[in-house]
Design a protein around this motif. Structure first.
Motif, PDB file in Angstrom:
ATOM      1  N   ARG A   1     -12.078  28.779  -4.435  1.00 58.06           N
ATOM      2  CA  ARG A   1     -10.860  29.567  -4.256  1.00 58.06           C
ATOM      3  C   ARG A   1     -10.050  29.579  -5.535  1.00 58.06           C
ATOM      4  O   ARG A   1      -9.501  30.585  -5.946  1.00 58.06           O
ATOM      5  CB  ARG A   1      -9.988  28.950  -3.159  1.00 58.06           C
TER       6      ARG A   1
ATOM      7  N   ASP B   1      -9.270  32.586  -7.985  1.00 62.03           N
ATOM      8  CA  ASP B   1      -7.846  32.903  -7.880  1.00 62.03           C
ATOM      9  C   ASP B   1      -7.588  33.890  -6.726  1.00 62.03           C
ATOM     10  O   ASP B   1      -6.868  34.876  -6.869  1.00 62.03           O
ATOM     11  CB  ASP B   1      -7.336  33.473  -9.218  1.00 62.03           C
ATOM     12  N   ILE B   2      -8.209  33.604  -5.585  1.00 65.54           N
ATOM     13  CA  ILE B   2      -8.082  34.515  -4.444  1.00 65.54           C
ATOM     14  C   ILE B   2      -6.799  34.168  -3.683  1.00 65.54           C
ATOM     15  O   ILE B   2      -6.796  33.321  -2.801  1.00 65.54           O
ATOM     16  CB  ILE B   2      -9.345  34.490  -3.543  1.00 65.54           C
ATOM     17  N   TYR B   3      -5.730  34.840  -4.102  1.00 71.51           N
ATOM     18  CA  TYR B   3      -4.386  34.442  -3.691  1.00 71.51           C
ATOM     19  C   TYR B   3      -3.943  35.041  -2.359  1.00 71.51           C
ATOM     20  O   TYR B   3      -2.883  34.694  -1.849  1.00 71.51           O
ATOM     21  CB  TYR B   3      -3.374  34.816  -4.775  1.00 71.51           C
TER      22      TYR B   3
ATOM     23  N   CYS C   1      -2.453  30.606  -2.724  1.00 74.06           N
ATOM     24  CA  CYS C   1      -2.665  29.806  -3.943  1.00 74.06           C
ATOM     25  C   CYS C   1      -1.406  29.073  -4.383  1.00 74.06           C
ATOM     26  O   CYS C   1      -1.397  28.430  -5.426  1.00 74.06           O
ATOM     27  CB  CYS C   1      -3.158  30.677  -5.101  1.00 74.06           C
TER      28      CYS C   1
ATOM     29  N   GLU D   1       4.166  35.228  -8.376  1.00 73.13           N
ATOM     30  CA  GLU D   1       3.292  34.882  -7.241  1.00 73.13           C
ATOM     31  C   GLU D   1       3.643  35.713  -6.001  1.00 73.13           C
ATOM     32  O   GLU D   1       2.761  36.145  -5.254  1.00 73.13           O
ATOM     33  CB  GLU D   1       3.456  33.397  -6.890  1.00 73.13           C
TER      34      GLU D   1
ATOM     35  N   ARG E   1       2.629  39.631  -6.554  1.00 78.25           N
ATOM     36  CA  ARG E   1       1.228  40.087  -6.447  1.00 78.25           C
ATOM     37  C   ARG E   1       0.762  40.136  -4.996  1.00 78.25           C
ATOM     38  O   ARG E   1       0.053  41.058  -4.596  1.00 78.25           O
ATOM     39  CB  ARG E   1       0.297  39.259  -7.343  1.00 78.25           C
TER      40      ARG E   1
ATOM     41  N   SER F   1     -10.575  36.654   1.620  1.00 77.04           N
ATOM     42  CA  SER F   1      -9.686  36.095   0.603  1.00 77.04           C
ATOM     43  C   SER F   1      -9.865  36.916  -0.671  1.00 77.04           C
ATOM     44  O   SER F   1     -10.977  37.032  -1.187  1.00 77.04           O
ATOM     45  CB  SER F   1     -10.024  34.632   0.322  1.00 77.04           C
TER      46      SER F   1
ATOM     47  N   ASN G   1      -8.379  38.583  -4.594  1.00 77.43           N
ATOM     48  CA  ASN G   1      -7.431  38.506  -5.707  1.00 77.43           C
ATOM     49  C   ASN G   1      -7.037  39.896  -6.168  1.00 77.43           C
ATOM     50  O   ASN G   1      -6.589  40.100  -7.308  1.00 77.43           O
ATOM     51  CB  ASN G   1      -7.922  37.593  -6.831  1.00 77.43           C
TER      52      ASN G   1
ATOM     53  N   PRO H   1     -11.843  43.411  -8.266  1.00 80.47           N
ATOM     54  CA  PRO H   1     -11.222  42.120  -7.947  1.00 80.47           C
ATOM     55  C   PRO H   1     -12.187  41.248  -7.143  1.00 80.47           C
ATOM     56  O   PRO H   1     -13.094  41.759  -6.488  1.00 80.47           O
ATOM     57  CB  PRO H   1     -10.017  42.507  -7.093  1.00 80.47           C
TER      58      PRO H   1
END
Ligand code: NAI
Ligand code: MG
Length: 366
Positions: free
Chosen positions: A98, A102-104, A143, A168, A171, A272, A274, A286
């Protein structure tokens, strides 16, 4: 020239390999001369610990970054429970992946119609008229926040820092708005916070407000206190139809609570991400990782009785959110609905069919 889509397959432990095999069958049913899937299968979790001494290798992390999408089943089991914890344990493999990707944003769709109205009718603890027409997707920030902040842990005092930066929040808000815009007319974004008591929530509310009103004026925004959202979800869930946007902590709670609408674990997929393809300013595809919400169910592993539906519905989500294949996503969902309604089900759904049979029948229904 055929389009080649690179998919990383991570079956993991327990029932993982069994449910993954069925998802791969479904995926392959969508190969055409114009579109080929290049599958690469790797170890993650306990099986990777056994072979490599760690739950995920650098090579597998790189493979994830090189793929168009990742399908992940489940990791863990009693064999590794006592030996290892945190980033070194089986679930550490997923946590590390993860972080690498960076799968936020974590997405969990919740609908009284998915996988099928007949399943919701039989398994939901709710009255039918309460859940009828429920259709929303939780977008959870995944994240940041309290789960990743600084920690203090002493014998008589402990502290978790619950902080968010503007970037954060921005996005994940953009991603939620884009999910809302995929519906016609656009779904509202319902943003959960505790702006009445938490400073991080006040920033959350301000940034969500500014991002949506300036960048996505077509999207209606509603701010909802997280505790009252939880009550509404249990009493009048249709009121929450739309995109439910929440930070890591509130999102964790509301997405599990949302699972109670359908009422059974074996049928709930998650994504999940990004980002979404086609997003402003994004030139590359992405990253997206797709996994069922259930775990590795070690007590039923190897018996051909695990329900493959959640894993198969992950293929639909992957089509939808990573591969620009909305029509095919719906075809998978329709086939699953048809098969479950016809009574071909694994024992957890009161049926007598095996894992493989359910997969095969879904492929035929396609
Ligand atoms: P679980 O989701 O594996 O199982 C909970 C219950 O649901 C069990 O009765 C199980 O038999 C049943 N179940 C789950 N998936 C099913 C399916 N596809 N078909 C039929 N029945 C199903 O959660 P549990 O028991 O808490 O954890 C078992 C192991 O899985 C642990 O080692 C845990 O750490 C791991 N786990 C891994 C996750 C992941 O890989 N993301 C998430 C949750 C748990
Ligand atoms: Mg949870």
């Amino acid at each position: 020239m055929a389009q080649i889509l690179k998919i990383l397959i991570l079956p993991g432990d327990g029932i993982g390999p069994e449910v993954m095999a069925e998802a791969v069958k479904v995926l392959k049913a969508f190969e055409t001369p114009q579109r080929q899937f290049q599958l690469r299968q790797e170890l993650i979790g306990g099986c990777s610990i056994d072979t490599h001494g760690k739950p995920v290798t650098e090579e597998v992390k790189q493979a994830a970054l090189d793929s168009d999408a990742v399908l992940f089943a489940a990791v863990g089991g009693p064999k590794w429970d006592h030996a290892r914890r945190g980033l070194d344990g089986p679930e550490g493999g997923l946590l590390q992946l993860r972080k690498t990707m960076d799968i936020y944003a974590n997405l969990r769709p919740c609908s009284a119609n998915s996988p099928s109205a007949s399943i919701a009718k039989e398994f939901s603890p709710f009255k039918q008229d309460v859940i009828e027409g429920v259709d929303f997707v939780v977008v959870r920030e995944n994240c940041g926040g309290a789960y990743f902040g600084r920690k203090v842990e002493e014998s008589d005092y402990a502290m978790d820092e619950w902080g968010y930066s503007e970037a954060e929040i921005q996005r994940v808000t953009r991603l939620a708005a884009q999910v809302a815009l995929r519906h016609d007319p656009p779904w509202p974004v319902i943003s959960l916070d505790k702006a009445n008591v938490l400073a991080s929530s006040r920033l959350w509310r301000r940034v969500v407000e500014k991002t949506i009103t300036t960048e996505y004026p077509q999207v209606k925004l509603v701010h909802q206190l997280a505790d009252s959202a939880s009550l509404i979800l249990a009493t009048n869930p249709r009121t929450l139809n739309g995109v439910l946007l929440a930070d890591n902590t509130f999102g964790d709670m509301i997405s599990d609570q949302a699972g109670s609408i359908v009422g059974t674990l074996g049928v709930l997929p998650s994504a999940s991400l990004n980002g979404l393809p086609g997003e402003r300013g994004l030139t590359t595809r992405p990253y997206g990782l797709y996994e069922p919400t259930h775990g590795s169910a070690p007590t039923i592993a190897g018996q051909n009785i695990a329900n493959p539906v959640a894993m198969i519905l992950c293929v639909a989500l992957m089509f939808r959110y990573s591969l620009n294949m909305e029509t095919e996503a719906r075809q998978v969902e329709d086939a699953v609905r048809k098969v479950l309604d016809s009574g071909v089900r694994t024992p957890d759904l009161g049926g007598t069919a095996g894992t493989k049979e359910v997969g095969d029948v879904i492929v035929s229904a396609l």
